[in-house]
Each structure stands twice: as C-alpha cells, then as structure tokens.
Design an enzyme around this catalytic site. Structure first.
Site, short mmCIF file in Angstrom:
data_model
loop_
_atom_site.label_atom_id
_atom_site.label_comp_id
_atom_site.label_asym_id
_atom_site.label_seq_id
_atom_site.Cartn_x
_atom_site.Cartn_y
_atom_site.Cartn_z
N GLY A 18 0.81 -1.21 0.00
CA GLY A 18 0.00 0.00 0.00
C GLY A 18 0.85 1.27 0.00
O GLY A 18 2.06 1.22 0.19
N MET A 19 0.17 2.39 -0.19
CA MET A 19 0.86 3.68 -0.33
C MET A 19 1.63 4.05 0.94
O MET A 19 2.81 4.43 0.88
CB MET A 19 -0.19 4.76 -0.66
CG MET A 19 0.36 6.14 -0.84
SD MET A 19 -0.82 7.25 -1.62
CE MET A 19 -2.15 7.31 -0.42
N ASP B 17 -4.04 -12.97 3.86
CA ASP B 17 -5.27 -12.20 3.78
C ASP B 17 -5.77 -12.02 5.22
O ASP B 17 -6.03 -13.02 5.91
CB ASP B 17 -6.29 -12.99 2.93
CG ASP B 17 -7.56 -12.21 2.69
OD1 ASP B 17 -7.94 -11.39 3.56
OD2 ASP B 17 -8.18 -12.41 1.64
N ILE B 18 -5.89 -10.77 5.65
CA ILE B 18 -6.23 -10.56 7.07
C ILE B 18 -7.64 -11.03 7.42
O ILE B 18 -7.99 -11.13 8.59
CB ILE B 18 -6.00 -9.09 7.53
CG1 ILE B 18 -6.89 -8.11 6.76
CG2 ILE B 18 -4.53 -8.71 7.45
CD1 ILE B 18 -6.88 -6.68 7.34
N ALA C 84 -6.04 -2.27 4.40
CA ALA C 84 -7.41 -1.77 4.51
C ALA C 84 -8.12 -1.87 3.16
O ALA C 84 -7.47 -1.96 2.12
CB ALA C 84 -7.41 -0.31 4.97
N THR D 71 -9.24 6.58 10.25
CA THR D 71 -9.55 7.67 9.34
C THR D 71 -10.46 8.74 9.94
O THR D 71 -11.22 8.45 10.87
CB THR D 71 -10.25 7.07 8.09
OG1 THR D 71 -10.79 8.12 7.29
CG2 THR D 71 -11.40 6.16 8.48
N TYR E 82 -17.89 3.13 4.28
CA TYR E 82 -16.45 3.05 4.55
C TYR E 82 -16.16 3.49 5.99
O TYR E 82 -15.45 2.81 6.74
CB TYR E 82 -15.69 3.93 3.55
CG TYR E 82 -14.22 4.12 3.90
CD1 TYR E 82 -13.30 3.10 3.75
CD2 TYR E 82 -13.76 5.36 4.39
CE1 TYR E 82 -11.97 3.27 4.08
CE2 TYR E 82 -12.42 5.54 4.71
CZ TYR E 82 -11.53 4.50 4.56
OH TYR E 82 -10.21 4.68 4.90
N LYS F 32 -14.56 1.24 9.05
CA LYS F 32 -13.31 1.59 9.76
C LYS F 32 -13.61 1.75 11.26
O LYS F 32 -12.80 1.40 12.10
CB LYS F 32 -12.70 2.88 9.18
CG LYS F 32 -12.13 2.74 7.77
CD LYS F 32 -10.90 1.86 7.69
CE LYS F 32 -9.67 2.51 8.27
NZ LYS F 32 -8.46 1.65 8.09
N1 LIG Z 1 -5.55 6.78 1.51
C1 LIG Z 1 -6.13 7.70 2.28
O1 LIG Z 1 -6.44 8.82 1.85
C2 LIG Z 1 -6.41 7.40 3.72
C3 LIG Z 1 -7.09 8.36 4.50
C4 LIG Z 1 -7.35 8.09 5.84
C5 LIG Z 1 -6.95 6.89 6.40
N2 LIG Z 1 -6.31 5.97 5.62
C6 LIG Z 1 -5.90 4.71 6.25
O2 LIG Z 1 -4.47 4.63 6.27
C7 LIG Z 1 -4.06 3.27 6.09
C8 LIG Z 1 -3.11 3.17 4.90
O3 LIG Z 1 -3.79 3.65 3.73
P1 LIG Z 1 -3.15 3.54 2.26
O4 LIG Z 1 -3.76 4.62 1.44
O5 LIG Z 1 -1.68 3.38 2.34
O6 LIG Z 1 -3.81 2.16 1.81
P2 LIG Z 1 -3.67 1.41 0.39
O7 LIG Z 1 -2.67 2.09 -0.47
O8 LIG Z 1 -5.06 1.17 -0.12
O9 LIG Z 1 -3.04 0.01 0.84
C9 LIG Z 1 -3.76 -0.94 1.54
C10 LIG Z 1 -3.12 -2.28 1.27
O10 LIG Z 1 -3.86 -3.28 1.98
C11 LIG Z 1 -4.04 -4.36 1.11
N3 LIG Z 1 -5.18 -5.17 1.50
C12 LIG Z 1 -6.49 -5.00 1.16
N4 LIG Z 1 -7.24 -6.00 1.65
C13 LIG Z 1 -6.39 -6.83 2.32
C14 LIG Z 1 -6.56 -8.04 3.02
N5 LIG Z 1 -7.77 -8.62 3.11
N6 LIG Z 1 -5.48 -8.64 3.58
C15 LIG Z 1 -4.26 -8.07 3.49
N7 LIG Z 1 -4.03 -6.92 2.82
C16 LIG Z 1 -5.08 -6.30 2.25
C17 LIG Z 1 -4.25 -3.71 -0.25
O11 LIG Z 1 -4.09 -4.64 -1.27
P3 LIG Z 1 -4.91 -4.42 -2.67
O12 LIG Z 1 -4.39 -3.16 -3.26
O13 LIG Z 1 -4.58 -5.65 -3.44
O14 LIG Z 1 -6.36 -4.31 -2.29
C18 LIG Z 1 -3.17 -2.64 -0.22
O15 LIG Z 1 -1.92 -3.15 -0.65
C19 LIG Z 1 -5.36 2.46 5.94
O16 LIG Z 1 -5.76 1.96 7.20
C20 LIG Z 1 -6.37 3.50 5.50
O17 LIG Z 1 -7.70 3.14 5.84
C21 LIG Z 1 -6.03 6.19 4.30
#
Ligand SMILES: NC(=O)c1ccc[n+]([C@@H]2O[C@H](COP(=O)([O-])OP(=O)(O)OC[C@H]3O[C@@H](n4cnc5c(N)ncnc54)[C@H](OP(=O)(O)O)[C@@H]3O)[C@@H](O)[C@H]2O)c1
Length: 195
Positions: free
Chosen positions: A10-11, A35-36, A59, A100, A124, A128
């Site tokens: 993830g990012m 897979d969580i 997530a 979030t 969503y 969360k």
């Molecule tokens: N992005 C935002 O703007 C934002 C804002 C507020 C909070 N957050 C929170 O910050 C955290 C990091 O966000 P991020 O943007 O870095 O997330 P992201 O880029 O979407 O990365 C999430 C990773 O989790 C993986 N994943 C999804 N389902 C899974 C599962 N069942 N088992 C194991 N891995 C799984 C995804 O794989 P796939 O790509 O294959 O699905 C992806 O590699 C998350 O908790 C998110 O909710 C993000």
C-alpha cells in the site's frame, strides 16, 4: 524490536517499511501472502514471527465502492482488524492501527480531537469504526492513528489526479464542498515511527 507490517504494497506502507527497517527487524505481507480476513492464516504468520509490534496498513479503502460493497468493507476493515488484534493479544504484541477521519460525520468546524464522538455517515467510515471498536474491546495496549487524505508517491491519490488532469486540461472542475487535511505519507511514517 520484531515488527510485522500488514498491507505492505500500500501507499503508506511503502514509505513506512524502509523507515522501520532502519531500526527494527521487520517482516511484512500483503493480501497475496496473508489475507487478514483469514484468521487462521493471520495466526500462523504472526505465530511464526512472534513480533513485539504489528503495524496495520492493510485496509479496504475504496470509499465510494464501499457503499455498494459493504460486505467486503466490513470483512477487511472490521473482521480483518479483529483478527490482527486477537493475534496481538495471543502473542503479546503491541498493535498500531491506522484509521480515518471518516469515523466522524464532518459537521464540526474545528480540527477533530481524539476524544470526539465518532459518528460515521458512510459505509467506509462505519467499517473503519467497526475495526476501531474491535481494537478498543480486545486490547489495552495499542496505538490508533486516525489520518486523513493521504498522498504519497506510491499510490493513486488526489494530488496525483490533479497533477495529471492539470497537464491534460485547461480548466479543472473540482468538488468545493469538502474540507480535508492532506497528509503526506512520508510525514505520517516519520510521525508514527517516533511514537
Ligand atoms: N488513503 C487515504 O487517503 C487514507 C485516508 C485516511 C486513512 N487511511 C488509512 O491509512 C491506512 C493506509 O492507507 P493507504 O492509502 O496506504 O492504503 P492502500 O494504499 O489502499 O493500501 C492498503 C493495502 O492493503 C491491502 N489489502 C487489502 N485487503 C487486504 C486483506 N484482506 N489482507 C491483506 N491486505 C489487504 C491492499 O491490497 P490491494 O491493493 O490488493 O487491495 C493494499 O496493498 C489504511 O488503514 C487506510 O484506511 C487512508
């Protein structure tokens, strides 16, 4: 410390893992490996490492799609987080979980504080929040970091989209009814490591 990072592709995780690896013994996985939502697999992996800390960056983050697919959102953001929290309890690991601003209803007129009452108004946000409630109820020793509007070089995000559209179009039409605090994944990774 031994540290496991979930959601490694993830990012945020891609900025966080190198930082944690400078100081700790890290192992990480994404859903192709663990897979969580699969409790048995989570326990198997965590049990093989017995980490001091689990950092959850995994997530289901598709905010709009979650309205049509609540089941997946709750399975990953609720049940998946529950499995990680239970594994932390079983193997005596500290949990660091990312949540979030979507757990709030957005009606406030000041920055949210940690003790403000959650009131999610989207699928969503509800999913969360379900994850947060599992963390609160299962563990006493954890970090819960609510972040907002992440942008970074490793993932699609609002900043990428605007930069791309700015090259393609003379005039951009952008929503104007949303207020957010854009958060650079590198800043968040440094802040999380410090604590
Ligand atoms: N992005 C935002 O703007 C934002 C804002 C507020 C909070 N957050 C929170 O910050 C955290 C990091 O966000 P991020 O943007 O870095 O997330 P992201 O880029 O979407 O990365 C999430 C990773 O989790 C993986 N994943 C999804 N389902 C899974 C599962 N069942 N088992 C194991 N891995 C799984 C995804 O794989 P796939 O790509 O294959 O699905 C992806 O590699 C998350 O908790 C998110 O909710 C993000």
């Amino acid at each position: 410390m031994k540290v496991i990072i979930a959601g490694s592709k993830g990012m945020l995780a891609q900025d966080l893992i190198p930082l944690l690896t400078e100081q700790h013994e890290t192992s990480s996985f994404d859903q192709d490996e663990v897979d969580i939502t699969d409790k048995g697999r989570v326990f198997e992996f965590v049990g093989s490492v017995k980490p001091d800390l689990i950092v959850n960056c995994a997530a289901y983050n598709q905010v709009d799609q979650a309205e049509a697919d609540r089941e997946t959102a709750f399975r990953v953001n609720g049940e998946g987080v529950k499995h990680l929290a239970l594994a932390c309890k079983e193997f005596k690991s500290v949990f660091c979980h990312f949540s979030t601003d979507y757990v709030f209803d957005g009606k406030g007129n000041r920055p949210y504080q940690p003790d403000d009452e959650p009131n999610p108004i989207s699928a969503y946000g509800e999913s969360k929040r379900a994850g947060e409630v599992f963390v609160h109820s299962i563990l006493s020793d954890y970090y819960l970091i609510r972040t907002s509007s992440l942008y970074g070089k490793h993932g699609p995000n609002f900043v990428h989209t605007i930069l791309r559209l700015a090259q393609e179009r003379d005039v951009l039409k952008v929503v104007e009814d949303q207020v957010m605090s854009p958060t650079w994944t590198v800043s968040l990774a440094h802040g999380a490591r410090r604590h």
